[in-house]
Scaffold this motif. Sequence first.
Motif, PDB file in Angstrom:
ATOM      1  N   UNK A  74       0.852  -1.199   0.000  1.00 32.91           N
ATOM      2  CA  UNK A  74       0.000   0.000   0.000  1.00 32.91           C
ATOM      3  C   UNK A  74       0.889   1.251   0.000  1.00 32.91           C
ATOM      4  N   UNK A  75       0.604   2.174  -0.925  1.00 30.07           N
ATOM      5  CA  UNK A  75       1.347   3.448  -0.957  1.00 30.07           C
ATOM      6  C   UNK A  75       2.817   3.278  -1.318  1.00 30.07           C
ATOM      7  N   UNK A  76       3.135   2.228  -2.048  1.00 32.07           N
ATOM      8  CA  UNK A  76       4.536   1.859  -2.341  1.00 32.07           C
ATOM      9  C   UNK A  76       5.289   2.994  -3.054  1.00 32.07           C
ATOM     10  N   UNK A  77       6.323   3.550  -2.398  1.00 32.83           N
ATOM     11  CA  UNK A  77       7.122   4.619  -3.016  1.00 32.83           C
ATOM     12  C   UNK A  77       7.852   4.061  -4.232  1.00 32.83           C
ATOM     13  N   UNK A  78       7.792   4.827  -5.346  1.00 36.36           N
ATOM     14  CA  UNK A  78       8.364   4.309  -6.594  1.00 36.36           C
ATOM     15  C   UNK A  78       9.884   4.268  -6.580  1.00 36.36           C
ATOM     16  N   UNK A  79      10.483   5.411  -6.231  1.00 38.36           N
ATOM     17  CA  UNK A  79      11.945   5.452  -6.387  1.00 38.36           C
ATOM     18  C   UNK A  79      12.593   6.319  -5.315  1.00 38.36           C
ATOM     19  N   UNK A  80      13.686   5.805  -4.723  1.00 34.78           N
ATOM     20  CA  UNK A  80      14.535   6.592  -3.838  1.00 34.78           C
ATOM     21  C   UNK A  80      15.912   6.678  -4.472  1.00 34.78           C
ATOM     22  N   UNK A  81      16.519   7.851  -4.461  1.00 39.46           N
ATOM     23  CA  UNK A  81      17.901   7.968  -4.944  1.00 39.46           C
ATOM     24  C   UNK A  81      18.521   9.201  -4.300  1.00 39.46           C
ATOM     25  N   UNK A  82      19.744   9.016  -3.820  1.00 37.92           N
ATOM     26  CA  UNK A  82      20.386  10.028  -2.982  1.00 37.92           C
ATOM     27  C   UNK A  82      21.486  10.758  -3.730  1.00 37.92           C
TER      28      UNK A  82
END
Length: 350
Positions: free
Chosen positions: A288-296
């Motif tokens: 549920x509400x799965x964040x698509x992409x993280x990048x730092x």
Amino acid sequence: MQNILITGGAGFIGSHVVRRFVNSYPNYNIINMDCLTYAGNLENLKDVEGKPNYRFVKVDIRDEEGVAKVFADYSIDGVIHLAAESHVDRSITNPMDFIKTNIEGTVVLLNAARKQWGSNFEGKLFYHISTDEVYGSLGDEGLFTETTPYDPRSPYSASKASSDFLVRAYNHTYKLPIVISNCSNNYGPNQFPEKLIPLVISNIQQLKPLPIYGKGLNVRDWLYVEDHAQAIDTIFHNGVIGETYNIGGENEWKNIDLVKLLCKIMDSKLGREAGTSEKLITFVTDRAGHDLRYAIDSSKIARELGWKPTVTFEQGLEKTVDWYLDNKSWVNDILSGEYANYYQQQYGGR
Ligand code: NAD
Ligand code: TYD
């Protein structure tokens, strides 16, 4: 002599940080405060247990009296705060545990530090460990920088964001010397097998289905845990008070590609026919509400403190897979305990 309190030291990242500090700084006393939730495991620290500069205290960070006593008994100078409820899926089914530990527990620690230190902050530091998930979710382009506005979207990331704000508020309001870092996804030895990489390694060993949420197109930026521990060491010693540092691996992977890579490595390690593990991939209902992409964007810590990751993904995955294969009893103890109920609830009969 410095007395350093590390919270959550029996967990995944915390145990690597404790080991690094105990071994690298014999002149520091390292006090590991952990209440040993399902995620805390003193087996992780067997090799440092008998060292003269290491103490373990079983205290819940929500326990005001217990925390204050540790600050007073050990005359704490520095805090590296990692204790937290850390798994997004658990935060979706049980948000309140996250509010209590991640928010209230952090405030209990901040208050204890203020009380212990009074107005003399010479040589004192409260270092709060946070996550890139506070920044929300990216589309196909862009990176999170230290000035990206917060946009947490899961109960886990909202609780971490709240704790970050509270730590900054104590700096602004009471001048408490703080520093914060926000790191991308870690992987490596001792990670609880509810998280993607150890879950996949463990299921491949057992020839169990590999659950991929949605279409497996979500992207994470993976960093080897010892590189994170090294960054924490660098920030603890050289970070500027009041500042925030992003830490990342410059190593973005779509979940499906990462799982396929692990399948290849595992087939070869286990001497199984190529393609055996990939057949276990099973697409399941999305988070549920799965964040698509993280990048730092970790250019600030590289530029200002000279930190960069040193372990390539190839080396890190190799070390990780080898560790899990060599430490089957560590995983088996977990699989036979309370975690079995969680797995049944989360993944049903799969
Ligand atoms: P983990 O779940 O493996 O370990 C958490 C530890 O905290 C456990 O030992 C647990 O017993 C302890 N703990 C939990 N609640 C407690 C309480 N109320 N009182 C005392 N101890 C308590 O977590 P981790 O993956 O090692 O993460 C450590 C920290 O790093 C967390 O603050 C997390 O938000 C942050 N972080 C994690 C990642 C990641 O990829 N794992 C990435 C960025 C930031
Ligand atoms: P996870 O290891 O839980 O870390 P986070 O949610 O903090 O990034 O998950 C990493 C990615 O893998 C995330 O996009 C969710 C996905 N995932 C699956 O597809 N299946 C699973 O069984 C798990 C646990 C995660």
